[in-house]
Design a protein around this motif. Structure first.
Motif, PDB file in Angstrom:
ATOM      1  N   PRO A 181       0.811  -1.221   0.000  1.00  0.00           N
ATOM      2  CA  PRO A 181       0.000   0.000   0.000  1.00  0.00           C
ATOM      3  C   PRO A 181       0.839   1.262   0.000  1.00  0.00           C
ATOM      4  O   PRO A 181       1.859   1.346   0.687  1.00  0.00           O
ATOM      5  CB  PRO A 181      -0.819  -0.122   1.298  1.00  0.00           C
ATOM      6  N   ALA A 182       0.401   2.236  -0.787  1.00  0.00           N
ATOM      7  CA  ALA A 182       1.053   3.546  -0.795  1.00  0.00           C
ATOM      8  C   ALA A 182       0.644   4.322   0.448  1.00  0.00           C
ATOM      9  O   ALA A 182      -0.285   3.952   1.168  1.00  0.00           O
ATOM     10  CB  ALA A 182       0.655   4.312  -2.055  1.00  0.00           C
ATOM     11  N   GLY A 183       1.338   5.403   0.700  1.00  0.00           N
ATOM     12  CA  GLY A 183       0.959   6.286   1.791  1.00  0.00           C
ATOM     13  C   GLY A 183      -0.258   7.109   1.417  1.00  0.00           C
ATOM     14  O   GLY A 183      -0.718   7.084   0.271  1.00  0.00           O
ATOM     15  N   PRO A 184      -0.820   7.859   2.357  1.00  0.00           N
ATOM     16  CA  PRO A 184      -2.010   8.677   2.087  1.00  0.00           C
ATOM     17  C   PRO A 184      -1.824   9.653   0.937  1.00  0.00           C
ATOM     18  O   PRO A 184      -2.785   9.994   0.238  1.00  0.00           O
ATOM     19  CB  PRO A 184      -2.233   9.423   3.413  1.00  0.00           C
ATOM     20  N   ASP A 185      -0.584  10.101   0.727  1.00  0.00           N
ATOM     21  CA  ASP A 185      -0.301  11.033  -0.365  1.00  0.00           C
ATOM     22  C   ASP A 185       0.176  10.331  -1.626  1.00  0.00           C
ATOM     23  O   ASP A 185       0.602  10.975  -2.589  1.00  0.00           O
ATOM     24  CB  ASP A 185       0.740  12.069   0.075  1.00  0.00           C
ATOM     25  N   GLY A 186       0.117   9.004  -1.629  1.00  0.00           N
ATOM     26  CA  GLY A 186       0.515   8.235  -2.808  1.00  0.00           C
ATOM     27  C   GLY A 186       1.988   7.870  -2.861  1.00  0.00           C
ATOM     28  O   GLY A 186       2.442   7.291  -3.853  1.00  0.00           O
TER      29      GLY A 186
END
Length: 312
Positions: A181-186
């Motif tokens: 999974p990427a972080g909240p900001d991608g």
């Protein structure tokens, strides 16, 4: 890779400063390996690109009665528990281990982002991890993937890679990889591990040692090692772009995961001299939270202890 083996030992200074203390030889990115055959059987074609969705998938894949669980990670009382999947996703979620305030390092394991992520990570272990998570190191985690017990593993790419070789495990040929999974900001910030060669300053045979290091990290020997399939990701781009890409071409998603994360892969830890001690403290805190301690208060205690230790 060379940046990862350089530091001037000055508190607050980043990696890449100071002398070259070792020569990189191979490295690992920490990404997710998964049982692609089972995913295909279940019709799972979209892999989760955010942490909450990833945790939900891990829970959905878990069936204790069938001896099947969703996600395997390291959980033992060791610094090694922190550096692979945990530190990678911790960083992607926007948390850091330390901040330098101009005079000392301040531990940030008790920041709001760190606490929120840690709670989710531990909840994931309870709901979708191995029942004996607190004993798990990488052989246990990757072994369960190869045995068909764990449906996903968040760990070093080259630690899971051997399980897909013909005859190497029950699930050989059934595995795939993705960046996780990427972080909240991608972002796809990823913690890497570097295997390196170094020699003692006290060596009485510096020239032979240096010649050996040149040979071991040279194109010819590195190509041979990669051809033999017993090697981590090679540090030489010329070897990676030719031999390694050919050897890994039939490993579903491996190269794609690598290309997704490599631009943001580095040692995400803040360099400091008490790394092994303070990072083991961190792993102990995770075990305590897993055992029922309040996450916020336990992480505040950890941060206080580690701030004291790194500034001695």
């Amino acid at each position: 890779m060379r940046t990862s083996t350089r530091w001037d030992f000055t508190l607050g200074h980043p990696l890449g400063t100071g002398g070259q203390w070792a020569i990189p030889w191979g490295f690992e990115n920490n990404v997710v390996a998964y049982n692609k055959a089972y995913f295909d059987q279940r019709g799972i074609t979209k892999l989760p690109d955010r942490l909450d969705n990833f945790i939900q998938l891990a829970v959905d894949l878990t069936d204790r009665s069938a001896n099947r669980y969703g996600i395997s990670t390291r959980g033992s009382k060791s610094w090694a528990t922190i550096h692979p999947g945990f530190m990678t996703q911790y960083t992607r979620e926007g948390a850091v281990d330390y901040k330098f305030n101009g005079s000392e390092l301040v531990a940030e394991m008790d920041s709001d982002k760190a606490i929120e992520f840690t709670k989710k990570w531990i909840e994931m272990q309870h709901k979708a991890g191995p029942t004996s998570w607190t004993t798990y190191d990488y052989p246990n985690a990757t072994g369960d993937l190869g045995d068909g017990k764990a449906m996903m593993v968040f760990d070093a790419d080259s630690a899971t890679y051997p399980k897909n070789k013909p005859g190497a495990s029950k699930e050989a040929g059934n595995l795939g990889w993705y960046a996780g999974p990427a972080g909240p900001d991608g972002n796809y910030k990823t913690n890497l591990w570097t295997w390196s060669w170094a020699m003692s300053a006290n060596s009485r045979n510096k020239l032979p040692a240096w010649l050996f290091i040149q040979w071991a990290t040279g194109k010819e020997s590195m190509n041979k090692a990669v051809e033999g399939g017993t090697y981590a990701d090679p540090v030489r781009k010329s070897v990676f772009d030719t031999t390694f890409k050919r050897v890994a071409a039939n490993q579903y998603g491996y190269l794609e995961a690598f290309e997704t994360v490599i631009g943001e892969s580095k040692i995400q830890f803040t360099p400091q001299k008490k790394f092994f001690d303070t990072t083991q403290n961190w792993a102990v805190a995770l075990q305590d939270i897993y055992g029922g301690d309040d996450a916020a208060s336990r992480l505040r205690s950890l941060a206080k202890t580690n701030t004291s230790k790194v500034n001695l």
